[in-house]
Design a protein around this motif. Structure first.
Motif, PDB file in Angstrom:
ATOM      1  N   ASP A  40      -3.277 -11.428   6.350  1.00  0.00           N
ATOM      2  CA  ASP A  40      -2.700 -10.230   6.957  1.00  0.00           C
ATOM      3  C   ASP A  40      -1.548 -10.596   7.890  1.00  0.00           C
ATOM      4  O   ASP A  40      -1.565 -10.296   9.067  1.00  0.00           O
ATOM      5  N   THR A  41      -0.536 -11.262   7.372  1.00  0.00           N
ATOM      6  CA  THR A  41       0.596 -11.662   8.198  1.00  0.00           C
ATOM      7  C   THR A  41       1.891 -11.113   7.613  1.00  0.00           C
ATOM      8  O   THR A  41       2.892 -11.797   7.561  1.00  0.00           O
ATOM      9  N   CYS A  42       1.862  -9.882   7.174  1.00  0.00           N
ATOM     10  CA  CYS A  42       3.009  -9.304   6.480  1.00  0.00           C
ATOM     11  C   CYS A  42       3.547  -8.087   7.220  1.00  0.00           C
ATOM     12  O   CYS A  42       2.805  -7.347   7.847  1.00  0.00           O
ATOM     13  N   ILE A  43       4.838  -7.901   7.101  1.00  0.00           N
ATOM     14  CA  ILE A  43       5.470  -6.669   7.557  1.00  0.00           C
ATOM     15  C   ILE A  43       5.504  -5.731   6.355  1.00  0.00           C
ATOM     16  O   ILE A  43       5.893  -6.137   5.267  1.00  0.00           O
ATOM     17  N   GLU A  44       5.099  -4.494   6.565  1.00  0.00           N
ATOM     18  CA  GLU A  44       5.098  -3.495   5.497  1.00  0.00           C
ATOM     19  C   GLU A  44       6.009  -2.341   5.892  1.00  0.00           C
ATOM     20  O   GLU A  44       6.104  -1.989   7.068  1.00  0.00           O
ATOM     21  N   LEU A  45       6.677  -1.788   4.907  1.00  0.00           N
ATOM     22  CA  LEU A  45       7.592  -0.665   5.109  1.00  0.00           C
ATOM     23  C   LEU A  45       7.200   0.490   4.209  1.00  0.00           C
ATOM     24  O   LEU A  45       6.704   0.287   3.105  1.00  0.00           O
ATOM     25  N   ALA A  46       7.463   1.689   4.695  1.00  0.00           N
ATOM     26  CA  ALA A  46       7.284   2.900   3.890  1.00  0.00           C
ATOM     27  C   ALA A  46       8.397   3.863   4.270  1.00  0.00           C
ATOM     28  O   ALA A  46       8.826   3.915   5.427  1.00  0.00           O
ATOM     29  N   ALA A  47       8.867   4.610   3.301  1.00  0.00           N
ATOM     30  CA  ALA A  47       9.935   5.582   3.550  1.00  0.00           C
ATOM     31  C   ALA A  47       9.411   6.989   3.319  1.00  0.00           C
ATOM     32  O   ALA A  47       8.655   7.243   2.385  1.00  0.00           O
ATOM     33  N   SER A  48       9.818   7.885   4.195  1.00  0.00           N
ATOM     34  CA  SER A  48       9.578   9.308   4.002  1.00  0.00           C
ATOM     35  C   SER A  48      10.970   9.944   3.896  1.00  0.00           C
ATOM     36  O   SER A  48      11.966   9.248   4.056  1.00  0.00           O
ATOM     37  N   THR A  67      12.856  11.508   5.843  1.00  0.00           N
ATOM     38  CA  THR A  67      13.756  11.405   6.997  1.00  0.00           C
ATOM     39  C   THR A  67      13.517  10.181   7.873  1.00  0.00           C
ATOM     40  O   THR A  67      14.272   9.967   8.827  1.00  0.00           O
ATOM     41  N   HIS A  68      12.489   9.392   7.595  1.00  0.00           N
ATOM     42  CA  HIS A  68      12.149   8.280   8.469  1.00  0.00           C
ATOM     43  C   HIS A  68      11.774   7.027   7.695  1.00  0.00           C
ATOM     44  O   HIS A  68      11.416   7.091   6.523  1.00  0.00           O
ATOM     45  N   ILE A  69      11.842   5.903   8.404  1.00  0.00           N
ATOM     46  CA  ILE A  69      11.349   4.625   7.913  1.00  0.00           C
ATOM     47  C   ILE A  69      10.157   4.258   8.793  1.00  0.00           C
ATOM     48  O   ILE A  69      10.213   4.374  10.012  1.00  0.00           O
ATOM     49  N   HIS A  70       9.086   3.806   8.177  1.00  0.00           N
ATOM     50  CA  HIS A  70       7.871   3.449   8.895  1.00  0.00           C
ATOM     51  C   HIS A  70       7.625   1.956   8.692  1.00  0.00           C
ATOM     52  O   HIS A  70       7.746   1.456   7.578  1.00  0.00           O
ATOM     53  N   LEU A  71       7.297   1.259   9.769  1.00  0.00           N
ATOM     54  CA  LEU A  71       7.014  -0.171   9.719  1.00  0.00           C
ATOM     55  C   LEU A  71       5.653  -0.433  10.343  1.00  0.00           C
ATOM     56  O   LEU A  71       5.257   0.244  11.290  1.00  0.00           O
ATOM     57  N   ARG A  72       4.966  -1.440   9.823  1.00  0.00           N
ATOM     58  CA  ARG A  72       3.690  -1.845  10.407  1.00  0.00           C
ATOM     59  C   ARG A  72       3.415  -3.292  10.033  1.00  0.00           C
ATOM     60  O   ARG A  72       4.000  -3.844   9.104  1.00  0.00           O
ATOM     61  N   GLU A  73       2.517  -3.918  10.788  1.00  0.00           N
ATOM     62  CA  GLU A  73       2.022  -5.245  10.444  1.00  0.00           C
ATOM     63  C   GLU A  73       0.731  -5.050   9.667  1.00  0.00           C
ATOM     64  O   GLU A  73      -0.087  -4.204  10.021  1.00  0.00           O
ATOM     65  N   SER A  74       0.544  -5.857   8.637  1.00  0.00           N
ATOM     66  CA  SER A  74      -0.637  -5.668   7.805  1.00  0.00           C
ATOM     67  C   SER A  74      -1.933  -5.961   8.543  1.00  0.00           C
ATOM     68  O   SER A  74      -2.982  -5.433   8.173  1.00  0.00           O
ATOM     69  N   ASP A  75      -1.882  -6.760   9.604  1.00  0.00           N
ATOM     70  CA  ASP A  75      -3.117  -7.034  10.345  1.00  0.00           C
ATOM     71  C   ASP A  75      -3.474  -5.915  11.313  1.00  0.00           C
ATOM     72  O   ASP A  75      -4.599  -5.880  11.829  1.00  0.00           O
ATOM     73  N   THR A  76      -2.558  -4.974  11.579  1.00  0.00           N
ATOM     74  CA  THR A  76      -2.850  -3.793  12.403  1.00  0.00           C
ATOM     75  C   THR A  76      -2.253  -2.556  11.735  1.00  0.00           C
ATOM     76  O   THR A  76      -1.305  -1.959  12.237  1.00  0.00           O
ATOM     77  N   PRO A  77      -2.788  -2.158  10.591  1.00  0.00           N
ATOM     78  CA  PRO A  77      -2.181  -1.070   9.817  1.00  0.00           C
ATOM     79  C   PRO A  77      -2.236   0.309  10.475  1.00  0.00           C
ATOM     80  O   PRO A  77      -1.504   1.204  10.061  1.00  0.00           O
ATOM     81  N   THR A  78      -3.050   0.476  11.487  1.00  0.00           N
ATOM     82  CA  THR A  78      -3.106   1.787  12.141  1.00  0.00           C
ATOM     83  C   THR A  78      -2.010   1.965  13.178  1.00  0.00           C
ATOM     84  O   THR A  78      -1.782   3.070  13.665  1.00  0.00           O
TER      85      THR A  78
END
Length: 66
Positions: A19-27, A29-40
């Protein structure tokens, strides 16, 4: 909200296990970023603001190489 987002790992994550990854998601109007070890915990920003941040990082990296 996170359930509706399609999260993708960064290509710089190395593809390894864990769980050492940066994850991205697009909506729309926005870009969302999170670390896989703290997905909340997510960081939400606009595409323009993220572009400015990345440009600043690149310029800073180029300046530090001089």
């Amino acid at each position: 909200m996170d359930d509706a987002l399609h999260w993708q790992k960064s290509t710089f994550s190395g593809g390894g296990e864990g769980d050492t990854c940066i994850e991205l998601a697009a909506s729309p109007t926005h870009i969302h970023l999170r670390e896989s070890d703290t997905p909340t915990t997510t960081l939400t920003t606009s595409p323009v603001a993220l572009a400015h941040l990345l440009k600043g990082i690149r310029v800073g990296a180029a300046l530090s190489a001089v």
